[in-house]
Design a protein around this motif. Sequence first.
Motif, PDB file in Angstrom:
ATOM      1  N   ALA A  26       0.837  -1.200   0.000  1.00 27.28           N
ATOM      2  CA  ALA A  26       0.000   0.000   0.000  1.00 27.28           C
ATOM      3  C   ALA A  26       0.867   1.244   0.000  1.00 27.28           C
ATOM      4  O   ALA A  26       1.977   1.257   0.538  1.00 27.28           O
ATOM      5  CB  ALA A  26      -0.914  -0.004   1.214  1.00 27.28           C
ATOM      6  N   CYS A  64      -2.904   0.118  -3.724  1.00 27.35           N
ATOM      7  CA  CYS A  64      -2.445  -1.138  -3.133  1.00 27.35           C
ATOM      8  C   CYS A  64      -2.332  -2.176  -4.232  1.00 27.35           C
ATOM      9  O   CYS A  64      -3.329  -2.493  -4.887  1.00 27.35           O
ATOM     10  CB  CYS A  64      -3.416  -1.607  -2.062  1.00 27.35           C
ATOM     11  N   TRP A  79     -10.605  -1.647   1.362  1.00 31.89           N
ATOM     12  CA  TRP A  79      -9.846  -0.860   2.322  1.00 31.89           C
ATOM     13  C   TRP A  79     -10.565  -0.865   3.671  1.00 31.89           C
ATOM     14  O   TRP A  79     -11.798  -0.727   3.744  1.00 31.89           O
ATOM     15  CB  TRP A  79      -9.719   0.577   1.822  1.00 31.89           C
ATOM     16  N   VAL A  88     -13.787   3.850  -4.435  1.00 31.20           N
ATOM     17  CA  VAL A  88     -12.890   2.700  -4.587  1.00 31.20           C
ATOM     18  C   VAL A  88     -12.939   2.228  -6.037  1.00 31.20           C
ATOM     19  O   VAL A  88     -14.008   2.222  -6.667  1.00 31.20           O
ATOM     20  CB  VAL A  88     -13.274   1.562  -3.605  1.00 31.20           C
ATOM     21  N   ARG A 135     -10.489  -0.379  -9.099  1.00 31.40           N
ATOM     22  CA  ARG A 135      -9.444  -1.385  -9.231  1.00 31.40           C
ATOM     23  C   ARG A 135      -9.029  -1.541 -10.679  1.00 31.40           C
ATOM     24  O   ARG A 135      -9.794  -1.250 -11.607  1.00 31.40           O
ATOM     25  CB  ARG A 135      -9.905  -2.736  -8.655  1.00 31.40           C
ATOM     26  N   CYS A 194      -5.180  -2.247   3.161  1.00 32.72           N
ATOM     27  CA  CYS A 194      -5.845  -2.850   2.016  1.00 32.72           C
ATOM     28  C   CYS A 194      -5.994  -4.349   2.244  1.00 32.72           C
ATOM     29  O   CYS A 194      -5.223  -4.967   2.998  1.00 32.72           O
ATOM     30  CB  CYS A 194      -5.097  -2.573   0.723  1.00 32.72           C
TER      31      CYS A 194
END
Length: 121
Positions: free
Chosen positions: A5, A21, A35, A68, A70, A94
């Motif tokens: 992270a 992360c 998280w 959030v 990804r 994370c």
Amino acid sequence: VQLQASGGGSVQAGDSLRLSCAASGTIVSVNDMGWYGQAPGKERDLVAVITSGGSTNYADSVKGRFTVSRDNAKNTVYLQMNSLKPEDTGVYYCNAQVRTSLFSVRWPDYWGQGTQVTVSS
């Protein structure tokens, strides 16, 4: 599997931070990533989570301020933190559910080392 992270720091109320992360190691697939925050003297609580398909869930205290996301190709999860408040202060960890073997259908939890976020008024 290791989760690294980064992105914490000390900011003023109203400022923004972006945490990252990245998961590395023997990875077959990654399920949920998220998280968790731990304020001084308190338990670690969920802040935000995102599934492999992109569905998200947030703690009520951060809805509308944190996002959030990804990158599945990079096995990386991000947390964009806007309009930070002093009560957001804490260590942010994370988490990822990672499948490490083709011969297993389990996704055990892995944790990053934590990154400090300090928000002053």
